[in-house]
Motif scaffolding. Structure first.
Motif, PDB file in Angstrom:
ATOM      1  N   ASP A 222       0.849  -1.193   0.000  1.00 17.52           N
ATOM      2  CA  ASP A 222       0.000   0.000   0.000  1.00 17.52           C
ATOM      3  C   ASP A 222       0.886   1.245   0.000  1.00 17.52           C
ATOM      4  N   LEU A 223       1.220   1.718  -1.193  1.00 15.57           N
ATOM      5  CA  LEU A 223       2.132   2.856  -1.320  1.00 15.57           C
ATOM      6  C   LEU A 223       1.551   4.109  -0.679  1.00 15.57           C
ATOM      7  N   GLY A 224       0.259   4.381  -0.917  1.00 18.41           N
ATOM      8  CA  GLY A 224      -0.353   5.581  -0.342  1.00 18.41           C
ATOM      9  C   GLY A 224      -0.326   5.569   1.169  1.00 18.41           C
ATOM     10  N   ALA A 225      -0.650   4.409   1.754  1.00 17.97           N
ATOM     11  CA  ALA A 225      -0.626   4.307   3.215  1.00 17.97           C
ATOM     12  C   ALA A 225       0.784   4.499   3.743  1.00 17.97           C
ATOM     13  N   ALA A 226       1.763   3.920   3.044  1.00 17.10           N
ATOM     14  CA  ALA A 226       3.150   4.041   3.504  1.00 17.10           C
ATOM     15  C   ALA A 226       3.602   5.488   3.492  1.00 17.10           C
ATOM     16  N   ILE A 227       3.254   6.225   2.409  1.00 14.68           N
ATOM     17  CA  ILE A 227       3.666   7.630   2.331  1.00 14.68           C
ATOM     18  C   ILE A 227       3.027   8.437   3.456  1.00 14.68           C
ATOM     19  N   GLU A 228       1.724   8.219   3.692  1.00 13.71           N
ATOM     20  CA  GLU A 228       1.037   8.963   4.740  1.00 13.71           C
ATOM     21  C   GLU A 228       1.599   8.606   6.116  1.00 13.71           C
ATOM     22  N   ASN A 229       1.930   7.338   6.315  1.00 16.71           N
ATOM     23  CA  ASN A 229       2.486   6.886   7.583  1.00 16.71           C
ATOM     24  C   ASN A 229       3.861   7.505   7.814  1.00 16.71           C
ATOM     25  N   ILE A 230       4.694   7.476   6.771  1.00 13.82           N
ATOM     26  CA  ILE A 230       6.045   8.048   6.887  1.00 13.82           C
ATOM     27  C   ILE A 230       5.970   9.536   7.190  1.00 13.82           C
ATOM     28  N   THR A 231       5.069  10.245   6.504  1.00 13.82           N
ATOM     29  CA  THR A 231       4.922  11.684   6.732  1.00 13.82           C
ATOM     30  C   THR A 231       4.463  11.975   8.157  1.00 13.82           C
ATOM     31  N   ALA A 232       3.494  11.182   8.648  1.00 12.22           N
ATOM     32  CA  ALA A 232       2.993  11.409  10.008  1.00 12.22           C
ATOM     33  C   ALA A 232       4.082  11.175  11.041  1.00 12.22           C
ATOM     34  N   ILE A 233       4.886  10.122  10.834  1.00 11.46           N
ATOM     35  CA  ILE A 233       5.968   9.852  11.792  1.00 11.46           C
ATOM     36  C   ILE A 233       6.971  10.989  11.776  1.00 11.46           C
ATOM     37  N   SER A 234       7.310  11.454  10.592  1.00  7.53           N
ATOM     38  CA  SER A 234       8.295  12.532  10.476  1.00  7.53           C
ATOM     39  C   SER A 234       7.787  13.823  11.105  1.00  7.53           C
ATOM     40  N   ASP A 235       6.512  14.168  10.828  1.00  6.57           N
ATOM     41  CA  ASP A 235       5.964  15.415  11.368  1.00  6.57           C
ATOM     42  C   ASP A 235       5.653  15.318  12.854  1.00  6.57           C
ATOM     43  N   GLY A 236       5.273  14.133  13.303  1.00  8.80           N
ATOM     44  CA  GLY A 236       4.828  13.989  14.687  1.00  8.80           C
ATOM     45  C   GLY A 236       5.925  13.630  15.659  1.00  8.80           C
ATOM     46  N   THR A 237       7.129  13.367  15.135  1.00  8.35           N
ATOM     47  CA  THR A 237       8.210  12.912  16.018  1.00  8.35           C
ATOM     48  C   THR A 237       9.514  13.596  15.643  1.00  8.35           C
ATOM     49  N   PRO A 238       9.633  14.902  15.847  1.00  9.16           N
ATOM     50  CA  PRO A 238      10.901  15.568  15.516  1.00  9.16           C
ATOM     51  C   PRO A 238      12.005  15.160  16.482  1.00  9.16           C
ATOM     52  N   GLY A 239      13.217  15.280  16.019  1.00  9.48           N
ATOM     53  CA  GLY A 239      14.359  14.939  16.866  1.00  9.48           C
ATOM     54  C   GLY A 239      15.197  13.846  16.238  1.00  9.48           C
ATOM     55  N   THR A 240      16.368  13.600  16.796  1.00  8.77           N
ATOM     56  CA  THR A 240      17.286  12.582  16.261  1.00  8.77           C
ATOM     57  C   THR A 240      17.545  11.469  17.256  1.00  8.77           C
ATOM     58  N   TRP A 241      16.700  11.360  18.272  1.00  3.60           N
ATOM     59  CA  TRP A 241      16.953  10.366  19.307  1.00  3.60           C
ATOM     60  C   TRP A 241      16.260   9.049  19.023  1.00  3.60           C
ATOM     61  N   PHE A 242      15.548   8.942  17.888  1.00  2.00           N
ATOM     62  CA  PHE A 242      14.881   7.702  17.532  1.00  2.00           C
ATOM     63  C   PHE A 242      15.212   7.369  16.082  1.00  2.00           C
ATOM     64  N   GLU A 243      15.035   6.113  15.728  1.00  2.00           N
ATOM     65  CA  GLU A 243      15.160   5.686  14.342  1.00  2.00           C
ATOM     66  C   GLU A 243      13.877   4.945  13.952  1.00  2.00           C
ATOM     67  N   VAL A 244      13.635   4.875  12.637  1.00  2.00           N
ATOM     68  CA  VAL A 244      12.516   4.107  12.117  1.00  2.00           C
ATOM     69  C   VAL A 244      13.077   2.936  11.320  1.00  2.00           C
ATOM     70  N   CYS A 245      12.627   1.755  11.658  1.00  2.00           N
ATOM     71  CA  CYS A 245      13.034   0.545  10.950  1.00  2.00           C
ATOM     72  C   CYS A 245      11.841   0.053  10.122  1.00  2.00           C
ATOM     73  N   PHE A 246      11.896   0.277   8.811  1.00  2.00           N
ATOM     74  CA  PHE A 246      10.860  -0.238   7.914  1.00  2.00           C
ATOM     75  C   PHE A 246      11.241  -1.664   7.519  1.00  2.00           C
ATOM     76  N   VAL A 247      10.309  -2.576   7.708  1.00  2.00           N
ATOM     77  CA  VAL A 247      10.539  -3.964   7.315  1.00  2.00           C
ATOM     78  C   VAL A 247       9.772  -4.197   6.014  1.00  2.00           C
ATOM     79  N   ASP A 248      10.516  -4.339   4.918  1.00  3.44           N
ATOM     80  CA  ASP A 248       9.947  -4.541   3.586  1.00  3.44           C
ATOM     81  C   ASP A 248       9.561  -6.012   3.445  1.00  3.44           C
ATOM     82  N   ASP A 249       8.264  -6.285   3.656  1.00  6.01           N
ATOM     83  CA  ASP A 249       7.785  -7.674   3.585  1.00  6.01           C
ATOM     84  C   ASP A 249       7.359  -7.985   2.140  1.00  6.01           C
ATOM     85  N   ALA A 250       8.400  -8.051   1.264  1.00  7.89           N
ATOM     86  CA  ALA A 250       8.185  -8.311  -0.164  1.00  7.89           C
ATOM     87  C   ALA A 250       7.235  -7.290  -0.771  1.00  7.89           C
ATOM     88  N   ALA A 251       7.500  -5.998  -0.501  1.00 10.77           N
ATOM     89  CA  ALA A 251       6.655  -4.928  -1.034  1.00 10.77           C
ATOM     90  C   ALA A 251       6.845  -4.806  -2.543  1.00 10.77           C
TER      91      ALA A 251
END
Length: 835
Positions: free
Chosen positions: A638-667
């Motif tokens: 779901d490309l649209g969902a992924a883009i919206e999810n990535i944007t929300a995480i980026s906008d809602g969680t500023p700072g450099t103290w966390f990382e995001v691990c995307f697990v590509d399950d044969a996308a």
């Protein structure tokens, strides 16, 4: 066993690993005689009993219940020494194998010399990734002659190099326990006046120094007054050598030249105190007019030079203590505070009251009190100056050698000044004394202790300044007390900089900054009995968002400045302080994120993470970034969902103290390409074939670099500020093992048990807990959905006995808002209904 030929005295405190190394170096001595080893435990908090079982040593173990410092510990060792000769070894130093034999042989070969000394190598160490590493080594003391005029000028050799006849101590006395430093130099002068020293020109021992130049500066602040005292004490001996007095004064001037102006002023004043001389600035002796009348300090007082001073006691007199009471519109409580100050069992006090323009009857109370007690003087400021500046006004006016603040809503117990002053009079190395506080309500009735008002020691004791400040920073609590608790030396504080630390002014944490500044210059005395009462009532402005945020950023500043002043030098201490602060900052940001004041906490989280990275001893790579948290998100097609999810995480969680691990399950390839081109603190884990959400979460946990992991539904939208409360709740304790964010529009108290029917969009817990509970458990299902996997993860944690709660300050919702589930509809069903 034959009588020992040599006794070695080893003082120690809370360093069992270093002590073992020192004792092993004694056991390895190639010595033909018998060595008696006396270990003097100078009030350790750690058990040292194991030293009695070390093989190859004739060992005597003596313990001080309270610390008496190096001089006191060595004197205890001397009282137990039975050897013909005595040597010394500090617990962080070593004797090389030939040390004892060479020194004793030299003494027996030179009948006119009753003391001998050798060369020592200095091992300078710095903290690198949690381990002290020797970065520099060399011989610094190479004095081949031990002439009396030379030893009257400077300390010629470290204590570990000297061996002397035990009988000399009976003739000249032991170490001077009133000296914080150079106590060995003082003894060498007395020994050299009695006998010759023979020189052994070989390196036979090594001593350790640690840290950066800031520690040297701290020692210099202590050294200058002690050096001045040594010169004064032996001035008659020095007079036998022409011109030596001038050379001594030149040496003192060179030491002062290495200091900044504030340190130099304090060092000079401490030297005057040590020598019994009057204070440096007579203009500090202010006159406020006739006793018994309120009014502002005179113009002369305001214009006075702001240097450390005070009225010092003449011989046989008790020193003056200034009790300073700032107040504003607190007349009802002020009366009880003034009475508690007047009723002290220690009589030589002045009681100064500075009223910051009260609108109540405070001025009348000052007049009434000053007429009843001539020791009381007060004034009303010409214009309001504010709480912090009012403390400075009082300090400028204080004439006492010692200062005791008393907030107008607090009380002093009758023996408070007497008991806190006594240890400072005995030991000039102490800069402040404090005690446990009794909590009281507005009516003056006793309240039970809270977590940080309990006694920190079972009996009265001297506490190293660094240890006490470290305790406050590790626990993020002011154990030293509010301004009404301590009593301190006036000479150690300048009014203009009294609430500064490291050149930075403090307001919300002004008291802790003051105590940190003081304790960088000396040590503290602690009384476990309550000697003052702190009134607990509505905090008012102190709990406003702006003040809460300022207090947290103040704590970060003190923690960051600490190592420059000898605090938090051990990586474990720094890591504990920073980790606790990050949890508090995160939880506060989650609560206040809608308030403008919270914006200051975002750069704070970044800075804390950067400082934590430097304490990380288990980094897999030298340049590996440090993250407190990893957010794991599985992605499929779901490309649209992924883009919206990535944007929300980026906008809602500023700072450099966390990382995001995307697990590509044969996308699909387009989504895979999107993941490859993301920038920032992101890693991508790929599955060659689709395994399902449970396997994706397990992969993310395995690759997570954060200490905490959040498993996030791939089609969830996070609200701004969603992540810090989750992490903060985990780090803050409360017996919480795992946390779920509150769903949009859900209702929950601050913390509640999770019900089995609750929808799950995210699960937060420590990496280790999730790894042990989920990755190692047979709970994964091939091809399962994210909602199912998160329910399984939550249930597995509950089944394992973990305490799983909801954090209401952290909110998420399904994507999009229009597809939010009805109460009877599962999250996955609602999301899958998207067209």
């Amino acid at each position: 066993m034959p009588a020992p030929l040599l006794t070695v005295i080893v003082p120690t405190k809370d360093r069992p690993d270093l002590l073992r190394r020192a004792l092993e170096s004694i056991a390895a001595q190639q010595f033909s005689g018998t060595i008696q080893t006396i270990v003097v435990d100078d009030g350790s908090a750690l058990p040292q009993q194991w030293v009695t079982a070390l093989p190859g040593l004739d060992l005597t173990y003596v313990r001080h219940e309270a610390s008496r410092d190096l001089a006191g510990a060595r004197n205890t060792g001397l009282r137990h020494a039975t050897g013909t000769y005595v040597g010394y070894l500090d617990d962080d130093d070593v004797w090389l194998p030939q040390h004892a034999q060479l020194l004793v042989d030299a003494l027996e070969a030179h009948p006119t010399a009753r003391a001998a000394y050798s060369l020592a190598e200095r091992w300078h160490q710095q903290l690198q990734q949690g381990t002290w590493v020797t970065v520099e080594a060399g011989v610094e003391h190479r004095h081949a002659q031990f002439d009396l005029d030379m030893v009257l000028l400077t300390n010629l050799t470290p204590v570990n190099t000297v061996v002397h006849e035990r009988s000399l101590i009976d003739e000249v006395g032991g170490f001077d326990e009133t000296l914080a430093v150079v106590e060995d130099w003082d003894l060498w002068i007395r020994l050299r006046a009695r006998t010759e020293f023979v020189h052994v020109p070989e390196v036979t021992c090594a001593y350790t120094t640690r840290g950066a130049t800031n520690m040297t500066q701290q020692r210099i602040r202590e050294f200058w007054p002690a050096q001045a005292r040594i010169f004064h004490r032996y001035r008659e001996l020095a007079a036998e050598f022409s011109g030596l007095g001038d050379v001594q004064q030149s040496h003192l001037a060179k030491v002062i030249a290495t200091m900044g102006p504030d340190d130099a002023a304090v060092a000079q004043e401490r030297a005057r105190i040590a020598l019994g001389q009057p204070p440096s600035d007579a203009s500090l002796h202010h006159d406020y007019g006739s006793p018994g009348r309120s009014g502002e300090p005179s113009a002369g007082a305001d214009a006075s030079t702001d240097t450390a001073g005070g009225v010092h006691a003449r011989a046989g007199e008790e020193p003056l203590v200034s009790i300073l009471i700032p107040t504003c519109d607190e007349v009802d409580l002020l009366r009880a505070a003034v009475e508690s100050a007047s009723n002290q069992t220690y009589a030589n006090v002045e009681i100064l009251i500075s009223d910051d323009c009260s609108t109540d009857a405070t001025r009348d109370l000052i007049d009434e009190a000053s007429q009843a007690d001539p020791r009381i003087r007060g004034w009303v400021n010409a214009a309001p100056v504010g709480r912090t500046e009012n403390y400075r006004v009082l300090l400028r006016a204080a004439r006492g050698e010692f200062v005791k603040y008393l907030d107008a809503d607090d009380l002093l117990h009758a023996d408070c000044v007497e008991r806190l002053l006594a240890p400072l009079l005995r030991d000039e190395r102490l800069v402040l004394a404090t005690s446990k506080r009794q909590l009281i309500d507005l009516a003056g009735d006793a309240l039970p202790d809270h977590a940080y008002s309990q006694a920190i020691a079972p009996s009265p004791r001297r506490m190293p300044g660094a240890d006490l400040v470290n305790l406050c920073l590790r626990t993020l609590a002011n154990w030293i007390g509010e301004p009404s608790a301590p009593l301190f030396r006036r000479a150690a504080v300048a009014a203009t900089t009294m609430f500064e630390f490291g050149g930075r002014p403090f307001d919300a944490s002004a008291d802790l900054a003051l105590w940190s500044s003081l304790l960088s210059r000396g040590d503290a005395w602690y009384e476990p009995d309550p000697l003052s009462s702190q009134r607990v009532h509505d905090a008012g402005d102190e709990t406003s968002p702006a003040v809460v945020v300022e207090a947290l950023t103040d704590l970060l500043a003190i923690i960051e400045l600490g190592p420059q002043y000898g605090f938090l030098l051990e990586s474990d201490d720094a890591r504990l302080a920073l980790t606790g602060l990050l949890g508090r900052v995160a939880a506060t940001y989650g609560t206040l994120h809608a308030d403008p004041a919270a914006a200051a906490l975002l750069p704070a989280t970044t800075r804390i993470a950067e400082l934590l990275a430097a304490t990380r001893a288990d980094a897999r790579e030298p340049d590996m970034p440090f993250y407190t948290t990893t957010v794991v998100v599985p992605v499929t097609d779901d490309l649209g969902a992924a883009i919206e999810n990535i944007t929300a995480i980026s906008d809602g969680t500023p700072g450099t103290w966390f990382e995001v691990c995307f697990v590509d399950d044969a996308a699909d390839p387009e989504l895979a390409n999107l993941l490859d081109n993301l920038e920032g603190d992101i890693q991508v884990v790929r599955h060659e074939s689709r395994l399902g959400a449970s396997a994706s979460y397990a992969s993310g946990i395995e690759h997570a670099r954060g200490e905490h992991v959040v498993l996030l539904h791939p089609q969830a939208v996070v609200h701004p500020g969603w992540l810090p409360p989750l992490v903060g709740l985990l780090q803050a304790g409360h017996d919480v093992d795992a946390v779920l964010p509150l769903l949009r529009d859900a209702e929950a108290p601050d913390i509640r048990d999770v019900g089995s029917d609750d929808a799950v969009l995210a699960v937060a817990a420590t990496r280790d807990l999730l790894h042990d509970t989920i990755t190692r458990s047979p709970v994964t299902t091939i091809g399962d959905s994210a909602g199912h996997a998160l329910h399984i993860a939550r249930d597995a944690l509950v089944a394992a006995g973990a305490r799983v709660v909801v954090e209401p300050a952290s909110r998420v919702e399904p994507l999009p808002t229009a597809y939010a589930p009805a109460p009877s509809t599962s999250v996955d069903a609602a999301i899958s209904s998207r067209s």
